[in-house]
Enzyme design. Structure first.
Site, PDB file in Angstrom:
ATOM      1  N   LYS A  26       3.041   7.140   6.487  1.00 41.66           N
ATOM      2  CA  LYS A  26       1.864   7.790   6.279  1.00 41.66           C
ATOM      3  C   LYS A  26       0.514   7.545   7.196  1.00 41.66           C
ATOM      4  O   LYS A  26       0.126   8.423   7.789  1.00 41.66           O
ATOM      5  CB  LYS A  26       1.462   7.798   4.652  1.00 41.66           C
ATOM      6  CG  LYS A  26       0.101   8.198   4.073  1.00 41.66           C
ATOM      7  CD  LYS A  26      -0.078   7.966   2.891  1.00 41.66           C
ATOM      8  CE  LYS A  26      -1.514   8.567   2.538  1.00 41.66           C
ATOM      9  NZ  LYS A  26      -2.503   7.808   3.065  1.00 41.66           N
ATOM     10  N   ASP A 125      -8.777   7.973  -1.849  1.00 40.17           N
ATOM     11  CA  ASP A 125      -8.674   6.916  -2.768  1.00 40.17           C
ATOM     12  C   ASP A 125      -9.830   6.337  -3.209  1.00 40.17           C
ATOM     13  O   ASP A 125     -10.524   5.817  -2.396  1.00 40.17           O
ATOM     14  CB  ASP A 125      -7.695   5.541  -2.410  1.00 40.17           C
ATOM     15  CG  ASP A 125      -6.154   6.055  -2.631  1.00 40.17           C
ATOM     16  OD1 ASP A 125      -5.951   6.957  -3.329  1.00 40.17           O
ATOM     17  OD2 ASP A 125      -5.275   5.360  -1.893  1.00 40.17           O
ATOM     18  N   ASP A 322      -2.522  -2.825   1.965  1.00 37.30           N
ATOM     19  CA  ASP A 322      -1.547  -1.766   1.127  1.00 37.30           C
ATOM     20  C   ASP A 322      -0.447  -2.541   0.238  1.00 37.30           C
ATOM     21  O   ASP A 322       0.029  -1.731  -0.653  1.00 37.30           O
ATOM     22  CB  ASP A 322      -1.247  -0.659   2.135  1.00 37.30           C
ATOM     23  CG  ASP A 322      -2.172   0.303   2.284  1.00 37.30           C
ATOM     24  OD1 ASP A 322      -3.334   0.357   2.011  1.00 37.30           O
ATOM     25  OD2 ASP A 322      -2.263   0.932   3.347  1.00 37.30           O
ATOM     26  N   MET A 344     -10.275  -6.763   1.262  1.00 34.75           N
ATOM     27  CA  MET A 344     -10.948  -5.768   1.939  1.00 34.75           C
ATOM     28  C   MET A 344     -11.499  -4.390   1.037  1.00 34.75           C
ATOM     29  O   MET A 344     -12.150  -3.883   1.609  1.00 34.75           O
ATOM     30  CB  MET A 344      -9.877  -5.006   2.960  1.00 34.75           C
ATOM     31  CG  MET A 344      -9.630  -6.193   3.878  1.00 34.75           C
ATOM     32  SD  MET A 344      -8.294  -5.834   5.056  1.00 34.75           S
ATOM     33  CE  MET A 344      -8.724  -4.374   6.077  1.00 34.75           C
TER      34      MET A 344
END
EC number: 2.5.1.7
Length: 437
Positions: A26, A125, A322, A344
């Site tokens: 992605k 997000d 992630d 982060m």
């Protein structure tokens, strides 16, 4: 609780078995797709994931007049010969771009080829502050002039882009990609320091070089870009999604399942296998596949001096942020204790309250740190009703639900659909009991 965005009903406690193939990446797709705007010639891209964010971006490209032809599942042909730059002024563009954070990536190519760009404040997000300064400071150093208008738009004039020395204020992946695309046709040489060097950036640089760009240093944080007059067409195949690969490793461990993850491009995974091995997860590399055996238990590593293991994120080649949500949920059933340090993004660990409700032993120390006390399968998570707050937390909750006793209901699953292609179909093929409603 609203279910208008759909929900998953998950019956947990079942062991899974079989093979699963990760989708295309992605985070690579969003920049690679925008790069088609840099040339009039045909660009063919393979392994594009069929997920909401990517399809929305392709839709935005079509609105600009890019001709898009689907060749096969995951393979598309793009021709950006007749781009309607006036589309930037339309309400339709404003509406679509504001709902997709990846839309920021059209700026670099539009500035490079057409000398102007405009974008509303993008969505995405809610995982903490995600400032756009890196993009705009980079464009400004290349000679662009920009305004933040009262109606919430970033408007940019880039009629005189010229190469320059740029020291990025942070190694942002999207910021680096955008500045690279803005610089490839600028006059003269650009030196880009403190650049992100993720595999996705390396892929973009390799693709642009095949199109005729002159970029050296990719794979490091110092890039040199010699501006060229024009770029041509190319064919590009995207990497498999490393976040999916890490998610499937965690899924196998939590559900005591035997899973083979196919076509992983192990050479591009960096520290991901190492970190999961430190969680005690056994894995075997079989060619380019990762085999995860069913494990009754797995023990968390400690540091050499005997202190508790800390898993933290950082810019590549450090561990990707992630996957911290997946590490956290995987540690729930490990033996031992681990500190998960999300450096982060300050809002990404707030989903742990749902894991605690399921019975996990987790202490949220502050917005950036959580301590997980592994239960070593002495007790089980229990199914509950919960909502997915973002893409990665949503899949972490899904993994927790698949490992839990009883039934869980996860709502707001369009957040999961934004990043994972047909996730329930692929999990069902492994034996998961999951239904969408």
């Amino acid at each position: 609780m609203s279910t208008e965005l759909g929900e998953f009903v998950v019956e947990g406690g079942h062991r899974l078995k079989g093979e699963i193939t990760p989708q295309g990446a992605k985070n690579e797709a969003l920049q690679i797709l925008c790069a088609v705007l840099l040339t009039e010639e045909k660009v063919t891209i393979h392994n594009i994931p069929n997920i909401i964010d990517v399809m929305k971006l392709i839709d935005i490209l079509k609105d600009f007049g890019v001709k898009v032809k689907k060749l096969a599942e995951g393979s598309f042909e793009f021709i950006a010969k007749d781009v309607n730059i006036d589309h930037l002024q339309t309400e339709e563009y404003s509406q679509k771009a504001s709902k997709l954070r990846g839309s920021i990536m059209v700026l670099g190519p539009l500035l490079a080829r057409f000398g102007k760009g405009k974008i509303p404040k993008p969505g995405g997000d809610k995982i903490g502050r995600r400032r756009l300064d890196t993009h705009f400071l980079g464009f400004k150093t290349l000679g662009a002039k920009f305004d933040y208008t009262k109606d919430g738009f970033f408007k940019i004039d880039a009629t005189d882009l010229h190469g320059s020395y740029i020291l990025l204020d942070e190694p942002s992946v999207t910021g680096t990609a955008n500045v690279i695309m803005g610089a490839v046709m600028a006059k003269g040489k650009t030196t880009l320091y403190n650049a992100a060097c993720e595999p996705y950036i390396q892929q973009l640089c390799k693709m642009l070089n095949r199109m005729g760009a002159n970029i050296t240093g990719h794979g490091s944080n110092l890039l040199t870009i010699e501006g060229v007059d024009r770029l041509g067409g190319t064919t590009h195949t995207m990497l498999p999604d490393m976040i999916e690969i890490g998610s499937f490793i965690g899924l196998a461990a939590m559900t005591q399942s035997e899973i083979t993850i196919k076509n992983c491009r192990i050479d591009e995974l960096g520290q991901i296998p190492t970190v999961f091995k430190r969680l005690g997860i056994e894995m075997e590399f079989r060619g380019d596949d990762i085999f995860i055996p069913a494990q009754e238990s797995y023990q968390l590593d400690r540091f050499i001096d005997g202190s508790i293991l800390t898993v933290a994120d950082g810019p590549w080649p450090l561990f990707t942020p992630d996957l911290l949500s997946i590490v956290l949920v995987t540690a729930i059933q490990a033996k031992g204790t681990v500190l998960v340090h999300q450096k982060m993004f300050e809002s990404r660990l707030f989903f742990v309250d749902k894991l605690i409700d399921m019975g996990a032993q987790i202490i949220l120390n502050d917005p950036h740190r959580a301590t997980v006390i592994g239960m070593n399968r002495q007790s089980h998570l229990k199914g509950i009703r919960m909502s997915s707050p973002d893409i990665r937390a949503g899949v972490a909750l899904l993994i927790a639900a698949l490992s839990a006793e009883g039934t869980s209901v996860i709502s707001n699953i369009d957040q999961i659909d934004r990043g994972y292609q047909d996730i329930e179909g692929r999990l069902k093929a492994l034996g998961a009991k999951i239904e969408r409603r």
